[in-house]
Design an enzyme around this catalytic site. Structure first.
Site, PDB file in Angstrom:
ATOM      1  N   GLU A   1      -2.383   1.571   4.552  1.00  0.00           N
ATOM      2  CA  GLU A   1      -3.154   2.320   3.813  1.00  0.00           C
ATOM      3  C   GLU A   1      -3.197   3.659   4.221  1.00  0.00           C
ATOM      4  OE1 GLU A   1      -4.366  -0.425   5.080  1.00  0.00           O
ATOM      5  OE2 GLU A   1      -5.882  -1.525   3.865  1.00  0.00           O
TER       6      GLU A   1
ATOM      7  N   ASP B   1      -3.032  -0.744  12.572  1.00  0.00           N
ATOM      8  CA  ASP B   1      -3.502   0.276  11.565  1.00  0.00           C
ATOM      9  C   ASP B   1      -4.822   0.865  12.122  1.00  0.00           C
ATOM     10  OD1 ASP B   1      -4.567  -2.307  10.835  1.00  0.00           O
ATOM     11  OD2 ASP B   1      -5.457  -1.617   9.176  1.00  0.00           O
TER      12      ASP B   1
ATOM     13  N   ARG C   1       0.938  -1.277   0.139  1.00  0.00           N
ATOM     14  CA  ARG C   1      -0.126   0.287  -0.008  1.00  0.00           C
ATOM     15  C   ARG C   1       0.698   1.354   0.080  1.00  0.00           C
ATOM     16  NH1 ARG C   1      -3.439  -3.736   2.695  1.00  0.00           N
ATOM     17  NH2 ARG C   1      -5.246  -3.913   1.141  1.00  0.00           N
TER      18      ARG C   1
ATOM     19  N   TYR D   1      -3.744  -5.461  15.172  1.00  0.00           N
ATOM     20  CA  TYR D   1      -3.747  -4.690  13.997  1.00  0.00           C
ATOM     21  C   TYR D   1      -3.446  -3.186  14.455  1.00  0.00           C
ATOM     22  CZ  TYR D   1      -5.520  -7.781  10.461  1.00  0.00           C
ATOM     23  OH  TYR D   1      -5.798  -8.781   9.680  1.00  0.00           O
TER      24      TYR D   1
ATOM     25  N   TRP E   1      -7.385 -13.912  11.630  1.00  0.00           N
ATOM     26  CA  TRP E   1      -7.277 -12.583  11.808  1.00  0.00           C
ATOM     27  C   TRP E   1      -8.599 -11.917  12.216  1.00  0.00           C
ATOM     28  CZ3 TRP E   1      -9.717  -9.002   8.732  1.00  0.00           C
ATOM     29  CH2 TRP E   1     -10.255  -9.273   7.434  1.00  0.00           C
TER      30      TRP E   1
ATOM     31  N   GLU F   1      -9.975 -12.406   2.017  1.00  0.00           N
ATOM     32  CA  GLU F   1     -10.684 -11.678   1.315  1.00  0.00           C
ATOM     33  C   GLU F   1     -10.586 -11.798  -0.257  1.00  0.00           C
ATOM     34  OE1 GLU F   1     -10.607  -7.709   4.327  1.00  0.00           O
ATOM     35  OE2 GLU F   1      -9.206  -7.746   2.781  1.00  0.00           O
TER      36      GLU F   1
ATOM     37  N   TRP G   1      -0.673  -2.813   8.626  1.00  0.00           N
ATOM     38  CA  TRP G   1      -1.171  -2.358   7.048  1.00  0.00           C
ATOM     39  C   TRP G   1      -1.052  -0.746   6.869  1.00  0.00           C
ATOM     40  CZ3 TRP G   1      -2.021  -6.709   4.732  1.00  0.00           C
ATOM     41  CH2 TRP G   1      -2.537  -7.939   5.512  1.00  0.00           C
TER      42      TRP G   1
ATOM     43  N   ASP H   1      -0.165  -6.579  -3.501  1.00  0.00           N
ATOM     44  CA  ASP H   1      -1.648  -6.176  -3.043  1.00  0.00           C
ATOM     45  C   ASP H   1      -2.194  -5.655  -4.294  1.00  0.00           C
ATOM     46  OD1 ASP H   1      -4.235  -5.955  -1.546  1.00  0.00           O
ATOM     47  OD2 ASP H   1      -2.947  -6.230   0.129  1.00  0.00           O
TER      48      ASP H   1
ATOM     49  N   HIS I   1      -6.665 -10.012  -3.790  1.00  0.00           N
ATOM     50  CA  HIS I   1      -5.756  -8.612  -3.666  1.00  0.00           C
ATOM     51  C   HIS I   1      -4.757  -8.857  -4.718  1.00  0.00           C
ATOM     52  CE1 HIS I   1      -7.156  -7.062   0.266  1.00  0.00           C
ATOM     53  NE2 HIS I   1      -7.564  -8.375   0.595  1.00  0.00           N
TER      54      HIS I   1
HETATM   55  C1  TNX Z   1      -7.621  -6.660   5.950  1.00  0.00           C
HETATM   56  S1  TNX Z   1      -6.315  -8.665   7.323  1.00  0.00           S
HETATM   57  C2  TNX Z   1      -7.151  -7.015   4.981  1.00  0.00           C
HETATM   58  C3  TNX Z   1      -5.921  -5.939   4.660  1.00  0.00           C
HETATM   59  C4  TNX Z   1      -6.232  -4.711   5.049  1.00  0.00           C
HETATM   60  C5  TNX Z   1      -6.643  -4.760   6.512  1.00  0.00           C
HETATM   61  C6  TNX Z   1      -7.100  -3.291   7.151  1.00  0.00           C
HETATM   62  C7  TNX Z   1      -6.060  -9.188   5.955  1.00  0.00           C
HETATM   63  C8  TNX Z   1      -5.634 -10.501   5.785  1.00  0.00           C
HETATM   64  N1  TNX Z   1      -6.378  -8.364   4.861  1.00  0.00           N
HETATM   65  O1  TNX Z   1      -5.884  -6.280   3.271  1.00  0.00           O
HETATM   66  O2  TNX Z   1      -5.155  -3.953   4.922  1.00  0.00           O
HETATM   67  O3  TNX Z   1      -7.793  -5.661   6.751  1.00  0.00           O
HETATM   68  O4  TNX Z   1      -6.834  -3.327   8.344  1.00  0.00           O
END
Ligand code: TNX
Length: 515
Positions: free
Chosen positions: A452, A401, A142, A399, A374, A306, A450, A171, A242
């Site tokens: 962002e 972030d 990011r 986390y 997570w 995701e 993370w 990503d 991603h």
């Molecule tokens: C989820 S946790 C994501 C990341 C994002 C994050 C932001 C995970 C394996 N994937 O792509 O940056 O949330 O909190």
């Protein structure tokens, strides 16, 4: 007042004072630790710490000290000598960090600090970590950070006896890993035209292109640098979701023929994911081949989080693939994909790692996979009961972030929970209600940075500290008490962070204060 809190430590009378004549005795497997001690102490202290068979600072590896495990060490400081012993060279590296923290905090400065007496208090320490995985994910996809900064980050990990740097290299918003034969991955996938400057969906952007990629030589150097500090660099290549930066570079890897995508300028979860045709699997194996060439780590992360499955449902090729593989439907291609790539890594002698977030993909994978739950600890429990090893990464405690306080003075963070220092420290890597057979599969825990909303090293360090101190404390020594052990130690530790020039959230700032 050491972080992480040593498992056994007692003060003994006296102190040991360094002077320019102080020499170090280290032979064979102890030599790298002696080199590290010198490298770390020289900038601030100027001490030469010469190598001598009669040195009063003795570093020794003794395989008979098996009770210390691979990372434990014993340290005795008396008026005339310092004795650091371990069963392995790695154990000595941990002890070197303890010596550093026992010195006046100015010893951590990168610039000469004249006029300070460099002494260690008399102590007897036996220190063995409870968990063997004490990691930090840094997302360089990011927001890219140069290797120069990654080296500093490794040093900050090592200071806290953290031993895994999980490098999130790819990503939707950027591809940072060079792969021979696929130049467009970094040339196209490594550049985005602008960045979202608010939360996902905010529609707010800057107009600055953001770019960056590593060379293989830089990454190899980083691995060597980290190894000398006892830190393993675990690479992550995201698949099958991603993956939008890769799709921007090579659209034929996607599910929609003829579609041109740009490297994503938004945050969030993109619907564009890898296709499941043979060419994609071959591509992923080539990428991982390049990754294995650069990173010797036992563990290699292949993402897996995701992954929206809508494109596969629409794709005739994906439907045919699911049918041919005997899967119940296209959604099951998620686990199928990770399984095929995992086989490749296993055949290469590595251990595949993936995220587990309840998608069902991790459950389709063999016990040789290591998973990182997570979202919900329950996903980790299911994995552990199925025989997979687990590295705990619960978002409400790891986390970084997420904001560390809910005051308006904090920088923009992910929406969701506040993760304050106490929440991080309260997170025992092994959930209290897990049965012993599941607990035995917990390798440890790691923090997630993370990026962002973290563009600069100063942004990263403000998010990381002091919360990483709390994570390190818990992962090394779950018996460390918040009020009597950690809080006084982290108060004193602020002087060390200051000497290192680490920007951090001050401890005495109230939870809701403005900056
Ligand atoms: C989820 S946790 C994501 C990341 C994002 C994050 C932001 C995970 C394996 N994937 O792509 O940056 O949330 O909190």
């Amino acid at each position: 007042m050491i972080i992480p809190h040593p498992t056994h430590a007692v003060r003994i009378p006296g102190r040991f004072t360094f002077d320019p004549a102080t020499a170090v005795r280290a032979e064979g497997a102890a030599r790298p630790a002696a080199r590290l001690l010198r490298t770390l102490l020289r900038p601030a202290t100027g001490l030469p710490l010469r190598d001598s068979p009669s040195g009063s600072v003795v570093l020794a590896v003794d395989p008979l000290l098996g009770g210390l495990g691979t990372e434990g060490y014993g340290l005795t400081v008396g008026p005339d000598a310092v004795l650091l012993r371990a069963a392995t060279g790695e154990g000595l590296l941990r002890g070197v960090q303890t010596i550093r923290q026992l010195l006046p905090p100015e010893a951590l400065s990168e610039r000469p600090v004249p006029g300070v007496a460099w002494w260690l208090p008399g102590v007897q320490i036996t220190d063995v970590p409870r968990h063997r995985w004490r990691g930090v994910l840094l997302d360089v996809a990011r927001h890219f950070q140069p290797v120069r900064y990654l080296r500093r980050f490794v040093d900050l990990l090592a200071l806290h006896k953290l031993n895994v740097l999980h490098l999130h290299l790819t990503d939707d918003q950027g591809w940072r890993m060079p792969v021979p034969g696929y130049p467009r991955l970094t040339e196209v996938g490594g550049v985005r035209s602008r960045s979202m400057r608010g939360r996902a969906g905010s529609g707010r952007y800057d107009d600055e292109p953001h770019a960056g990629a590593y060379t293989a030589a830089e990454l190899r150097e980083l691995v060597a640098y980290a190894t000398a500090r006892g830190v393993e660099v675990m690479p992550e290549i995201e698949m099958p979701g991603h993956a939008r930066a890769a799709l921007a570079a090579y659209p034929e890897l996607g599910n929609v023929p003829g579609r041109a995508l740009e490297v994503w300028t938004e945050w969030g979860v993109s619907d564009a994911v890898f296709g499941v045709h043979d060419e994609v699997l071959d591509f992923c194996r080539s990428v991982l081949g390049a990754v294995l060439d650069v990173f010797p780590s036992r563990y290699v992360h292949i993402g897996g989080d995701e992954c929206p499955v809508a494109e596969w449902a629409e794709s005739p090729r994906a439907r045919a693939r699911a049918a041919e593989a005997g899967l119940a439907g296209t959604a099951a291609l998620h686990g199928w994909f990770l399984g095929r790539i995992g086989e490749f890594l296993l055949a290469a002698g590595r251990r595949p790692v993936c995220w587990a977030d309840g998608s069902g993909a991790a459950g389709a994978l063999p016990p040789e996979f290591t998973v990182m739950p997570w979202r919900d600890a329950g996903h980790g429990l299911a994995a552990a009961l199925a025989g997979q090893d687990v590295v705990m990464a619960p978002h409400r405690a790891t986390y970084l972030d997420y904001p560390q306080a809910d005051g308006p003075g904090e920088p923009l963070g992910q929406a969701g929970a506040v993760v304050d220092l106490r929440a991080v420290h309260a997170n025992d890597p092994v959930p209290a209600d897990w049965p012993p057979e599941a607990a035995a599969h917990v390798l440890g825990t790691q923090a997630q940075l993370w990026t962002e909303f973290a563009q600069t090293p100063a942004d990263i360090e403000y998010l990381a500290f002091p919360r990483l101190c709390a994570l390190a404390d818990r992962a090394w020594n779950p018996a460390a008490d918040w009020a009597t052990d950690f809080l006084p130690a982290v108060r004193g530790h602020q002087a060390r962070l200051a000497a290192l020039g680490v920007r951090h959230r001050p401890l005495d700032r109230p939870r809701t204060a403005t900056a």
